[in-house]
Enzyme design. Structure first.
Site, PDB file in Angstrom:
ATOM      1  N   TYR A 142       0.875   6.916  -1.166  1.00  0.00           N
ATOM      2  CA  TYR A 142      -0.081   7.057  -0.065  1.00  0.00           C
ATOM      3  C   TYR A 142       0.104   5.875   0.866  1.00  0.00           C
ATOM      4  O   TYR A 142       0.187   4.730   0.409  1.00  0.00           O
ATOM      5  CB  TYR A 142      -1.515   7.084  -0.615  1.00  0.00           C
ATOM      6  CG  TYR A 142      -2.586   7.126   0.443  1.00  0.00           C
ATOM      7  CD1 TYR A 142      -2.755   8.258   1.241  1.00  0.00           C
ATOM      8  CD2 TYR A 142      -3.429   6.039   0.661  1.00  0.00           C
ATOM      9  CE1 TYR A 142      -3.741   8.302   2.221  1.00  0.00           C
ATOM     10  CE2 TYR A 142      -4.425   6.075   1.632  1.00  0.00           C
ATOM     11  CZ  TYR A 142      -4.575   7.211   2.406  1.00  0.00           C
ATOM     12  OH  TYR A 142      -5.556   7.247   3.372  1.00  0.00           O
ATOM     13  N   ASP A 235       5.305  -0.753   1.283  1.00  0.00           N
ATOM     14  CA  ASP A 235       3.870  -0.684   1.524  1.00  0.00           C
ATOM     15  C   ASP A 235       3.179  -1.416   0.376  1.00  0.00           C
ATOM     16  O   ASP A 235       3.024  -0.888  -0.719  1.00  0.00           O
ATOM     17  CB  ASP A 235       3.428   0.783   1.604  1.00  0.00           C
ATOM     18  CG  ASP A 235       1.927   0.911   1.847  1.00  0.00           C
ATOM     19  OD1 ASP A 235       1.217  -0.123   1.775  1.00  0.00           O
ATOM     20  OD2 ASP A 235       1.468   2.034   2.092  1.00  0.00           O
ATOM     21  N   LYS A 263      -6.082  -4.492   2.195  1.00  0.00           N
ATOM     22  CA  LYS A 263      -6.978  -4.678   1.061  1.00  0.00           C
ATOM     23  C   LYS A 263      -7.250  -6.159   0.732  1.00  0.00           C
ATOM     24  O   LYS A 263      -8.065  -6.761   1.398  1.00  0.00           O
ATOM     25  CB  LYS A 263      -6.466  -3.871  -0.135  1.00  0.00           C
ATOM     26  CG  LYS A 263      -6.436  -2.363   0.213  1.00  0.00           C
ATOM     27  CD  LYS A 263      -6.423  -1.428  -0.958  1.00  0.00           C
ATOM     28  CE  LYS A 263      -6.734  -0.011  -0.492  1.00  0.00           C
ATOM     29  NZ  LYS A 263      -5.594   0.875  -0.336  1.00  0.00           N
TER      30      LYS A 263
HETATM   31  C1  LIG Z   1      -5.279   1.847   0.841  1.00  0.00           C
HETATM   32  C2  LIG Z   1      -3.846   2.027   1.189  1.00  0.00           C
HETATM   33  C3  LIG Z   1      -3.405   2.205   2.506  1.00  0.00           C
HETATM   34  C4  LIG Z   1      -4.365   2.408   3.652  1.00  0.00           C
HETATM   35  O1  LIG Z   1      -5.165   1.320   3.896  1.00  0.00           O
HETATM   36  P1  LIG Z   1      -6.559   1.558   4.672  1.00  0.00           P
HETATM   37  O2  LIG Z   1      -7.088   0.175   4.861  1.00  0.00           O
HETATM   38  O3  LIG Z   1      -7.375   2.433   3.797  1.00  0.00           O
HETATM   39  O4  LIG Z   1      -6.214   2.212   5.959  1.00  0.00           O
HETATM   40  C5  LIG Z   1      -2.054   2.213   2.759  1.00  0.00           C
HETATM   41  N1  LIG Z   1      -1.170   2.080   1.771  1.00  0.00           N
HETATM   42  C6  LIG Z   1      -1.541   1.919   0.488  1.00  0.00           C
HETATM   43  C7  LIG Z   1      -0.506   1.733  -0.561  1.00  0.00           C
HETATM   44  C8  LIG Z   1      -2.891   1.908   0.160  1.00  0.00           C
HETATM   45  O5  LIG Z   1      -3.262   1.812  -1.113  1.00  0.00           O
END
Ligand SMILES: *Cc1c(COP(=O)(O)O)cnc(C)c1O
Length: 425
Positions: A142, A235, A263
């Site tokens: 994701y 990511d 995060k």
């Molecule tokens: C949470 C998440 C996102 C998105 O971040 P948001 O602050 O919710 O937009 C992108 N990549 C990964 C791996 C994530 O866990």
């Protein structure tokens, strides 16, 4: 009717599904979500006054513990000096310096306000820098709700059974392959290498439960990029500062061209960041042609919270050994209890997170996770909630720990699990 149920009913009148982010609605586990009133350390208190052990830690954003004194003091002080200036501040420079010092692949970095913005901007930069459009991603990873990345996405879309979304554009440019399948990458590079702008991957997959990369998988992605001229994007919105100070590179030895963060680096306030090789990142406006901007980018409150977290991490040589020790003890404790009861439970921990899946064999792909016993997780989730533990409301999410997990907290978690697992055995 409980106060949470009452609030949920009210919320559904005016907020789609009653929530501002879909998985919070508990569709993956059933029942009404708990509305939270306050939090301290490892604990949440809901609107009915129930104390809940937080095994979600704001989806990984909280690493020191809730309402940490140091963050509260720093942010309070900043608030008194103003909450947004729309002009640069010294704190942003310091934040960027710290990020570049900790994460080896970051030579330059730009701050944004969410993980979604970070991956979206990294992708735009990769397409601009290569002059190509296609992107490889992996099933079950994701990357936020970026249009062209909502293809076979893990986390929320997977939980709701849609995995992709209507209304997105650019889907045709996205090639989604099975995670940990280097052979599939080779075949895809053969066919699309010349059009490929980037391979984007969660180096430690944490949006389809917790699935570490197979030996050599990330190195194969690196060489596929080198061979095709595509850029490698990690990511690390979850893994960044949760598995190690230097992120996935420190653990896996593979350097990406670009990294997305989020995060943890916001300390519970909205922050994201993207960066990497200076020759790429310097192509961003205003020095280069690739446009990206934000009214609240580098927001003083968010940067203040993030800086405080980063400083706390840097000041504590034992930070990561202790954090991974906590996650390991939670995971191993759960595995042992399930083992005693003869319940097949696969448990993994890595850095400050762990994953639990009711399955006979270790989970290494999205397909494995889809084949796990989801009904059993629903029962386990409900039994844990009755005992005061707030687990992730979906089988596709990992469990997160914070530094506020002390002996009492770990003991509480395992005691609740003993009862809950016995209930569902
Ligand atoms: C949470 C998440 C996102 C998105 O971040 P948001 O602050 O919710 O937009 C992108 N990549 C990964 C791996 C994530 O866990």
């Amino acid at each position: 009717m409980s106060r949470s149920e009452e609030l949920f009913r009210r919320a559904r009148q005016v907020i789609p599904g009653g929530v501002n982010s879909p998985v919070r609605a508990f569709h993956g586990v059933g029942g009404a979500p708990r509305f939270i009133e306050r939090a301290q350390g490892a604990w949440l208190w809901d609107a009915d006054g129930n104390r809940l052990l937080d095994a979600l830690c704001s989806w990984g954003a909280i690493v020191l513990g809730h309402a940490d004194d140091r963050i509260a003091r720093a942010v309070g002080g900043q608030l008194a000096r103003g909450s947004s200036y729309g002009a640069p501040t010294e704190a942003e420079v310091e934040m960027a310096e710290l990020l570049c010092r900790c994460v080896p692949a970051l030579e330059q970095v730009r701050l944004v306000s969410s993980g979604t913005e970070a991956t979206m901007s990294a992708l735009r930069l990769a397409r601009a820098a290569t002059g190509r459009t296609k992107v490889i991603k992996f099933d079950g990873c994701y990357h936020g709700h970026v249009d062209s990345l909502l293809i076979n996405a893990g986390s929320g879309p997977m939980t709701l059974g849609t995995s992709s979304s209507p209304g997105v554009v650019g889907a045709e440019a996205t090639l989604s392959l099975p995670y940990n399948d280097a052979g599939a990458v080779d075949v895809c590079i053969e066919a699309h290498g010349a059009d490929l702008a980037a391979i984007i991957v969660e180096p430690i997959a944490a949006n389809m439960n917790l699935i570490p990369p197979a030996d050599g998988f990330l190195a194969r992605l690196r060489s596929a990029c080198d061979q095709s001229g595509a850029l490698l994007i990690f990511d690390e919105v979850i893994s960044g500062f949760r598995i190690a100070l230097g992120g996935a590179e420190e653990v896996c030895g593979v350097r990406p061209d670009l990294i997305a963060l989020g995060k943890i680096i916001g300390g519970g306030l909205p922050v994201g960041a993207f960066g990497g090789r200076a020759d790429l990142v310097s192509q961003m406006a205003p020095d280069g042609p690739v446009y990206q901007a934000g009214t609240l980018s580098g927001n003083p409150l968010a940067v203040c919270a993030g800086l405080t977290v980063l400083r706390c991490i840097l000041d504590d040589a034992d930070f990561y050994p202790r954090l991974s020790g906590i996650a390991q003890r939670c995971g191993e404790g759960l595995a042992e209890i399930a083992g005693d009861l003869g319940i097949p439970l696969q448990v993994r921990s890595l850095g400050g997170l762990y994953g639990i899946a009711f399955a006979e064999a270790p989970v290494t792909s999205l397909a494995d996770m889809q084949g796990a016993d989801h009904a059993r997780y629903r029962d386990f989730f409900a039994a844990m909630l009755r005992r005061g533990v707030h687990l992730p409301p979906s089988v596709y999410e990992a469990c997160f720990v914070s530094q506020a997990y002390d002996e009492e907290v770990i003991g509480f978690l395992l005691e609740a699990a003993r009862g809950a697992l016995a209930d569902i055995a």
